[in-house]
Scaffold this motif. Structure first.
Motif, PDB file in Angstrom:
ATOM      1  N   ASP A  11       0.812  -1.220   0.000  1.00 27.76           N
ATOM      2  CA  ASP A  11       0.000   0.000   0.000  1.00 27.76           C
ATOM      3  C   ASP A  11       0.847   1.271   0.000  1.00 27.76           C
ATOM      4  OD1 ASP A  11      -2.481  -1.271  -0.029  1.00 27.76           O
ATOM      5  OD2 ASP A  11      -2.428  -1.585   2.142  1.00 27.76           O
ATOM      6  N   GLU A  12       2.120   1.123  -0.237  1.00 29.03           N
ATOM      7  CA  GLU A  12       3.061   2.239  -0.140  1.00 29.03           C
ATOM      8  C   GLU A  12       3.517   2.683  -1.530  1.00 29.03           C
ATOM      9  OE1 GLU A  12       5.379   4.732   2.275  1.00 29.03           O
ATOM     10  OE2 GLU A  12       4.159   3.094   3.058  1.00 29.03           O
ATOM     11  N   PRO A  13       3.321   3.985  -1.902  1.00 31.35           N
ATOM     12  CA  PRO A  13       3.885   4.450  -3.174  1.00 31.35           C
ATOM     13  C   PRO A  13       5.409   4.518  -3.052  1.00 31.35           C
ATOM     14  CG  PRO A  13       2.832   6.282  -2.021  1.00 31.35           C
ATOM     15  CD  PRO A  13       2.621   5.049  -1.184  1.00 31.35           C
ATOM     16  N   VAL A  14       6.103   3.872  -3.978  1.00 31.12           N
ATOM     17  CA  VAL A  14       7.571   3.798  -3.898  1.00 31.12           C
ATOM     18  C   VAL A  14       8.260   4.274  -5.175  1.00 31.12           C
ATOM     19  CG1 VAL A  14       7.553   1.952  -2.177  1.00 31.12           C
ATOM     20  CG2 VAL A  14       7.573   1.354  -4.612  1.00 31.12           C
ATOM     21  N   GLY A  15       7.471   4.540  -6.231  1.00 34.99           N
ATOM     22  CA  GLY A  15       8.095   4.963  -7.473  1.00 34.99           C
ATOM     23  C   GLY A  15       7.090   5.502  -8.467  1.00 34.99           C
ATOM     24  N   PHE A  16       7.595   5.792  -9.657  1.00 35.38           N
ATOM     25  CA  PHE A  16       6.799   6.424 -10.703  1.00 35.38           C
ATOM     26  C   PHE A  16       7.334   5.979 -12.048  1.00 35.38           C
ATOM     27  CE2 PHE A  16       6.394  10.033 -13.684  1.00 35.38           C
ATOM     28  CZ  PHE A  16       5.023  10.246 -13.650  1.00 35.38           C
ATOM     29  N   VAL A  17       6.421   5.757 -12.980  1.00 35.60           N
ATOM     30  CA  VAL A  17       6.808   5.391 -14.342  1.00 35.60           C
ATOM     31  C   VAL A  17       5.936   6.174 -15.318  1.00 35.60           C
ATOM     32  CG1 VAL A  17       5.254   3.381 -14.379  1.00 35.60           C
ATOM     33  CG2 VAL A  17       7.232   3.432 -15.890  1.00 35.60           C
ATOM     34  N   MET A  18       6.539   6.604 -16.432  1.00 35.11           N
ATOM     35  CA  MET A  18       5.794   7.337 -17.450  1.00 35.11           C
ATOM     36  C   MET A  18       6.309   6.941 -18.828  1.00 35.11           C
ATOM     37  SD  MET A  18       4.951  11.415 -17.672  1.00 35.11           S
ATOM     38  CE  MET A  18       6.489  12.135 -18.215  1.00 35.11           C
ATOM     39  N   LEU A  19       5.370   6.716 -19.732  1.00 41.49           N
ATOM     40  CA  LEU A  19       5.709   6.373 -21.109  1.00 41.49           C
ATOM     41  C   LEU A  19       5.063   7.345 -22.073  1.00 41.49           C
ATOM     42  CD1 LEU A  19       5.741   3.489 -19.561  1.00 41.49           C
ATOM     43  CD2 LEU A  19       5.593   2.559 -21.851  1.00 41.49           C
ATOM     44  N   ALA A  20       5.669   7.474 -23.248  1.00 40.46           N
ATOM     45  CA  ALA A  20       4.996   8.047 -24.406  1.00 40.46           C
ATOM     46  C   ALA A  20       4.412   6.802 -25.090  1.00 40.46           C
ATOM     47  CB  ALA A  20       5.981   8.772 -25.308  1.00 40.46           C
ATOM     48  N   TRP A  21       3.087   6.705 -25.079  1.00 40.10           N
ATOM     49  CA  TRP A  21       2.409   5.483 -25.533  1.00 40.10           C
ATOM     50  C   TRP A  21       1.970   5.664 -26.978  1.00 40.10           C
ATOM     51  CZ3 TRP A  21       1.802   1.270 -22.208  1.00 40.10           C
ATOM     52  CH2 TRP A  21       1.089   0.191 -22.735  1.00 40.10           C
ATOM     53  N   LYS A  22       2.769   5.176 -27.894  1.00 34.72           N
ATOM     54  CA  LYS A  22       2.492   5.255 -29.332  1.00 34.72           C
ATOM     55  C   LYS A  22       2.044   6.657 -29.760  1.00 34.72           C
ATOM     56  CE  LYS A  22      -0.308   1.696 -29.925  1.00 34.72           C
ATOM     57  NZ  LYS A  22      -0.961   0.464 -30.373  1.00 34.72           N
ATOM     58  N   PRO A  23       2.904   7.656 -29.547  1.00 35.54           N
ATOM     59  CA  PRO A  23       2.514   9.012 -29.944  1.00 35.54           C
ATOM     60  C   PRO A  23       2.272   9.072 -31.458  1.00 35.54           C
ATOM     61  CG  PRO A  23       4.852   8.923 -29.375  1.00 35.54           C
ATOM     62  CD  PRO A  23       4.261   7.601 -28.999  1.00 35.54           C
ATOM     63  N   PRO A  24       1.306   9.908 -31.875  1.00 38.31           N
ATOM     64  CA  PRO A  24       0.968   9.994 -33.290  1.00 38.31           C
ATOM     65  C   PRO A  24       1.985  10.777 -34.122  1.00 38.31           C
ATOM     66  CG  PRO A  24      -0.441  11.455 -32.000  1.00 38.31           C
ATOM     67  CD  PRO A  24       0.399  10.685 -31.030  1.00 38.31           C
ATOM     68  N   ALA A  25       2.924  11.460 -33.468  1.00 41.42           N
ATOM     69  CA  ALA A  25       3.928  12.246 -34.191  1.00 41.42           C
ATOM     70  C   ALA A  25       5.207  12.315 -33.369  1.00 41.42           C
ATOM     71  CB  ALA A  25       3.396  13.651 -34.453  1.00 41.42           C
ATOM     72  N   GLY A  26       6.262  12.852 -33.973  1.00 37.73           N
ATOM     73  CA  GLY A  26       7.528  13.026 -33.262  1.00 37.73           C
ATOM     74  C   GLY A  26       8.494  11.898 -33.561  1.00 37.73           C
ATOM     75  N   PRO A  27       9.667  11.922 -32.906  1.00 39.00           N
ATOM     76  CA  PRO A  27      10.721  10.949 -33.231  1.00 39.00           C
ATOM     77  C   PRO A  27      10.347   9.497 -32.896  1.00 39.00           C
ATOM     78  CG  PRO A  27      11.322  12.259 -31.304  1.00 39.00           C
ATOM     79  CD  PRO A  27      10.068  12.860 -31.866  1.00 39.00           C
ATOM     80  N   PHE A  28       9.365   9.311 -32.028  1.00 42.53           N
ATOM     81  CA  PHE A  28       9.006   7.951 -31.615  1.00 42.53           C
ATOM     82  C   PHE A  28       7.567   7.607 -32.022  1.00 42.53           C
ATOM     83  CE2 PHE A  28      12.306   9.542 -28.763  1.00 42.53           C
ATOM     84  CZ  PHE A  28      13.322   8.681 -29.150  1.00 42.53           C
ATOM     85  N   THR A  29       7.142   8.159 -33.154  1.00 45.70           N
ATOM     86  CA  THR A  29       5.788   7.946 -33.679  1.00 45.70           C
ATOM     87  C   THR A  29       5.409   6.469 -33.666  1.00 45.70           C
ATOM     88  OG1 THR A  29       6.024   9.860 -35.113  1.00 45.70           O
ATOM     89  CG2 THR A  29       4.289   8.296 -35.690  1.00 45.70           C
ATOM     90  N   GLY A  30       4.278   6.183 -33.034  1.00 42.39           N
ATOM     91  CA  GLY A  30       3.745   4.826 -33.058  1.00 42.39           C
ATOM     92  C   GLY A  30       4.507   3.811 -32.231  1.00 42.39           C
ATOM     93  N   ARG A  31       5.478   4.277 -31.454  1.00 47.15           N
ATOM     94  CA  ARG A  31       6.287   3.360 -30.643  1.00 47.15           C
ATOM     95  C   ARG A  31       6.058   3.646 -29.164  1.00 47.15           C
ATOM     96  NH1 ARG A  31      11.903   4.542 -33.585  1.00 47.15           N
ATOM     97  NH2 ARG A  31      12.652   2.504 -32.979  1.00 47.15           N
ATOM     98  N   HIS A  32       6.489   2.727 -28.336  1.00 54.22           N
ATOM     99  CA  HIS A  32       6.371   2.894 -26.877  1.00 54.22           C
ATOM    100  C   HIS A  32       7.736   3.345 -26.359  1.00 54.22           C
ATOM    101  CE1 HIS A  32       3.205   0.006 -27.953  1.00 54.22           C
ATOM    102  NE2 HIS A  32       2.548   0.475 -26.911  1.00 54.22           N
ATOM    103  N   PHE A  33       7.738   4.469 -25.664  1.00 55.96           N
ATOM    104  CA  PHE A  33       8.985   5.043 -25.173  1.00 55.96           C
ATOM    105  C   PHE A  33       8.896   5.257 -23.669  1.00 55.96           C
ATOM    106  CE2 PHE A  33      11.989   8.355 -24.160  1.00 55.96           C
ATOM    107  CZ  PHE A  33      13.099   8.016 -24.921  1.00 55.96           C
TER     108      PHE A  33
END
Length: 156
Positions: A59-81
């Motif tokens: 029940d303890e928050p211990v971290g954080f994660v964030m992704l660019a989830w298949k962005p429609p544009a940019g250097p990582f278009t359609g990919r998970h970053f």
């Protein structure tokens, strides 16, 4: 009895402040932005299709994660970053980052991806050894001064 299970949870009004209070070690600050900064970046760049979760142990928050989830544009278009991964300094070196990353990789793979990308800024204390142990390999690309890495998922 093992330690409480690591799992990902949505960030809500009930847990936002506790998650924002998480901090990395001083020598890691140059490599990873705070949760507050990450949430602001996510709000400012909806075009990156940000997806983020709190990492909990029990029940303890211990971290954080964030992704660019298949962005429609940019250097990582359609990919998970993988845009951010942090574990609070009090909970590091316990396998929490590895377990959170394994869960993220499983979600990305379940979304039909063949790879997960991330990047890091080189320097003393950089996260490359962590990513290398997990199975990431350099792509040969540099994005905004950061070395881009790829975790390839086996077929099937």
């Amino acid at each position: 009895m093992g330690s409480p299970a690591v799992h990902l949870r949505e960030i809500t009004d009930d847990n936002r402040e506790a998650v924002r209070a998480l901090r990395v070690r001083r020598d890691q600050k140059q490599f990873v932005a705070s949760v507050s900064k990450s949430l602001k970046e996510a709000a400012k760049t909806p075009e990156a299709n940000p997806w983020y979760r709190a990492v909990y142990r029990g029940d303890e928050p211990v971290g954080f994660v964030m992704l660019a989830w298949k962005p429609p544009a940019g250097p990582f278009t359609g990919r998970h970053f993988l845009w951010r991964l942090l574990v609070d300094k009090r909970y590091q070196r316990r396998g929490i980052g590895r377990e959170a990353l394994a869960q993220v990789a499983a979600l990305v793979r379940a979304d039909g991806a063949t790879e997960l990308l991330t990047s890091y800024e080189p320097g003393d204390g950089e996260p490359w050894p962590f990513y290398r142990k997990f199975g990431f390999e350099p792509t040969g690309e540099i994005d905004d001064g950061e070395i881009v890495l790829r975790l390839t998922f086996p077929a099937g």
